[in-house]
Design a protein around this motif. Sequence first.
Motif, PDB file in Angstrom:
ATOM      1  N   GLU A  77      14.412  58.496  69.753  1.00  0.00           N
ATOM      2  CA  GLU A  77      14.452  57.615  68.592  1.00  0.00           C
ATOM      3  C   GLU A  77      15.879  57.218  68.219  1.00  0.00           C
ATOM      4  O   GLU A  77      16.082  56.476  67.270  1.00  0.00           O
ATOM      5  CB  GLU A  77      13.793  58.291  67.370  1.00  0.00           C
ATOM      6  CG  GLU A  77      12.304  58.454  67.488  1.00  0.00           C
ATOM      7  CD  GLU A  77      11.917  59.846  67.979  1.00  0.00           C
ATOM      8  OE1 GLU A  77      12.786  60.565  68.507  1.00  0.00           O
ATOM      9  OE2 GLU A  77      10.738  60.197  67.851  1.00  0.00           O
ATOM     10  N   ARG A  78      16.857  57.762  68.939  1.00  0.00           N
ATOM     11  CA  ARG A  78      18.275  57.518  68.673  1.00  0.00           C
ATOM     12  C   ARG A  78      18.619  57.841  67.217  1.00  0.00           C
ATOM     13  O   ARG A  78      19.231  57.049  66.508  1.00  0.00           O
ATOM     14  CB  ARG A  78      18.672  56.093  69.032  1.00  0.00           C
ATOM     15  CG  ARG A  78      18.469  55.796  70.515  1.00  0.00           C
ATOM     16  CD  ARG A  78      19.277  54.684  71.100  1.00  0.00           C
ATOM     17  NE  ARG A  78      20.598  54.417  70.597  1.00  0.00           N
ATOM     18  CZ  ARG A  78      21.719  55.090  70.927  1.00  0.00           C
ATOM     19  NH1 ARG A  78      21.652  56.107  71.735  1.00  0.00           N
ATOM     20  NH2 ARG A  78      22.883  54.727  70.421  1.00  0.00           N
ATOM     21  N   GLN A  79      18.193  59.056  66.796  1.00  0.00           N
ATOM     22  CA  GLN A  79      18.483  59.520  65.445  1.00  0.00           C
ATOM     23  C   GLN A  79      19.165  60.886  65.508  1.00  0.00           C
ATOM     24  O   GLN A  79      18.845  61.710  66.364  1.00  0.00           O
ATOM     25  CB  GLN A  79      17.199  59.633  64.613  1.00  0.00           C
ATOM     26  CG  GLN A  79      16.550  58.307  64.323  1.00  0.00           C
ATOM     27  CD  GLN A  79      15.421  58.452  63.325  1.00  0.00           C
ATOM     28  OE1 GLN A  79      15.514  59.207  62.370  1.00  0.00           O
ATOM     29  NE2 GLN A  79      14.347  57.705  63.548  1.00  0.00           N
ATOM     30  N   HIS A  80      20.085  61.094  64.591  1.00  0.00           N
ATOM     31  CA  HIS A  80      20.836  62.347  64.485  1.00  0.00           C
ATOM     32  C   HIS A  80      20.970  62.645  62.997  1.00  0.00           C
ATOM     33  O   HIS A  80      21.490  61.827  62.241  1.00  0.00           O
ATOM     34  CB  HIS A  80      22.211  62.157  65.140  1.00  0.00           C
ATOM     35  CG  HIS A  80      23.060  63.390  65.132  1.00  0.00           C
ATOM     36  ND1 HIS A  80      24.322  63.380  65.665  1.00  0.00           N
ATOM     37  CD2 HIS A  80      22.865  64.650  64.675  1.00  0.00           C
ATOM     38  CE1 HIS A  80      24.864  64.587  65.540  1.00  0.00           C
ATOM     39  NE2 HIS A  80      23.991  65.372  64.925  1.00  0.00           N
ATOM     40  N   TRP A  81      20.482  63.815  62.582  1.00  0.00           N
ATOM     41  CA  TRP A  81      20.451  64.177  61.162  1.00  0.00           C
ATOM     42  C   TRP A  81      21.062  65.545  60.924  1.00  0.00           C
ATOM     43  O   TRP A  81      20.873  66.460  61.728  1.00  0.00           O
ATOM     44  CB  TRP A  81      19.006  64.213  60.646  1.00  0.00           C
ATOM     45  CG  TRP A  81      18.392  62.868  60.522  1.00  0.00           C
ATOM     46  CD1 TRP A  81      17.651  62.200  61.461  1.00  0.00           C
ATOM     47  CD2 TRP A  81      18.486  61.991  59.403  1.00  0.00           C
ATOM     48  NE1 TRP A  81      17.279  60.966  60.982  1.00  0.00           N
ATOM     49  CE2 TRP A  81      17.775  60.823  59.710  1.00  0.00           C
ATOM     50  CE3 TRP A  81      19.083  62.093  58.149  1.00  0.00           C
ATOM     51  CZ2 TRP A  81      17.650  59.757  58.836  1.00  0.00           C
ATOM     52  CZ3 TRP A  81      18.969  61.033  57.270  1.00  0.00           C
ATOM     53  CH2 TRP A  81      18.249  59.878  57.618  1.00  0.00           C
ATOM     54  N   PHE A  82      21.760  65.670  59.808  1.00  0.00           N
ATOM     55  CA  PHE A  82      22.158  66.955  59.260  1.00  0.00           C
ATOM     56  C   PHE A  82      21.369  67.118  57.970  1.00  0.00           C
ATOM     57  O   PHE A  82      21.362  66.212  57.128  1.00  0.00           O
ATOM     58  CB  PHE A  82      23.658  67.001  58.920  1.00  0.00           C
ATOM     59  CG  PHE A  82      24.529  67.189  60.114  1.00  0.00           C
ATOM     60  CD1 PHE A  82      24.765  68.463  60.622  1.00  0.00           C
ATOM     61  CD2 PHE A  82      25.110  66.102  60.744  1.00  0.00           C
ATOM     62  CE1 PHE A  82      25.566  68.639  61.733  1.00  0.00           C
ATOM     63  CE2 PHE A  82      25.909  66.262  61.853  1.00  0.00           C
ATOM     64  CZ  PHE A  82      26.145  67.538  62.351  1.00  0.00           C
ATOM     65  N   GLY A  83      20.705  68.246  57.810  1.00  0.00           N
ATOM     66  CA  GLY A  83      19.929  68.481  56.607  1.00  0.00           C
ATOM     67  C   GLY A  83      20.361  69.756  55.905  1.00  0.00           C
ATOM     68  O   GLY A  83      20.528  70.793  56.533  1.00  0.00           O
ATOM     69  N   ILE A  84      20.552  69.662  54.609  1.00  0.00           N
ATOM     70  CA  ILE A  84      20.839  70.833  53.790  1.00  0.00           C
ATOM     71  C   ILE A  84      19.496  71.382  53.331  1.00  0.00           C
ATOM     72  O   ILE A  84      18.686  70.656  52.741  1.00  0.00           O
ATOM     73  CB  ILE A  84      21.740  70.467  52.600  1.00  0.00           C
ATOM     74  CG1 ILE A  84      23.053  69.870  53.114  1.00  0.00           C
ATOM     75  CG2 ILE A  84      21.999  71.695  51.719  1.00  0.00           C
ATOM     76  CD1 ILE A  84      23.891  69.213  52.043  1.00  0.00           C
ATOM     77  N   LEU A  85      19.251  72.648  53.637  1.00  0.00           N
ATOM     78  CA  LEU A  85      17.968  73.275  53.334  1.00  0.00           C
ATOM     79  C   LEU A  85      18.059  74.111  52.063  1.00  0.00           C
ATOM     80  O   LEU A  85      19.027  74.853  51.870  1.00  0.00           O
ATOM     81  CB  LEU A  85      17.526  74.156  54.502  1.00  0.00           C
ATOM     82  CG  LEU A  85      17.381  73.440  55.843  1.00  0.00           C
ATOM     83  CD1 LEU A  85      17.102  74.435  56.951  1.00  0.00           C
ATOM     84  CD2 LEU A  85      16.296  72.378  55.772  1.00  0.00           C
ATOM     85  N   PHE A  86      17.042  73.988  51.229  1.00  0.00           N
ATOM     86  CA  PHE A  86      16.978  74.716  49.963  1.00  0.00           C
ATOM     87  C   PHE A  86      15.688  75.523  49.895  1.00  0.00           C
ATOM     88  O   PHE A  86      14.707  75.213  50.568  1.00  0.00           O
ATOM     89  CB  PHE A  86      16.984  73.735  48.781  1.00  0.00           C
ATOM     90  CG  PHE A  86      18.271  72.999  48.592  1.00  0.00           C
ATOM     91  CD1 PHE A  86      19.277  73.510  47.779  1.00  0.00           C
ATOM     92  CD2 PHE A  86      18.492  71.769  49.222  1.00  0.00           C
ATOM     93  CE1 PHE A  86      20.464  72.823  47.594  1.00  0.00           C
ATOM     94  CE2 PHE A  86      19.680  71.075  49.040  1.00  0.00           C
ATOM     95  CZ  PHE A  86      20.666  71.613  48.221  1.00  0.00           C
TER      96      PHE A  86
END
Length: 133
Positions: A77-86
């Motif tokens: 999908e040509r996607q790159h994510w950084f996610g902050i988890l809570f």
Amino acid sequence: MNAPGVGCGIVFMRDGHILLLQRKKSPEIGAWGIPGGKIDFLETAEQAIRREAFEETGLEAGSIRQLGISEQLFHDERQHWFGILFLAETFSGQMQLLEPDKHGGIDWFPLDNLPATLTLPTIHALELIRQEA
């Protein structure tokens, strides 16, 4: 997407169960995952996760704390994510499926009987929770 996106996710737990939503959109169509979404420009991660959680589930996070970070690479999908988890330590409200265009279902799942396909942020959040135990 040509640059990494920044998002957030939150774990709601109740009586040994985790709240999950089934995705209808890319990436990870069909997978079950924790509530979350994109952090808007000039919005803190905490503001974003409180907004996203309420918009998606009708639940209002009370006391929350950071669990860690999730990085997701979706080459197809040509996607790159950084996610902050809570983790929501307290919350209120009535669980509802508020975005049926984005989610196919919402439910509480026992930690020992999770859906077969989970989103990467959910897998990462569960790993972080297990490390704390």
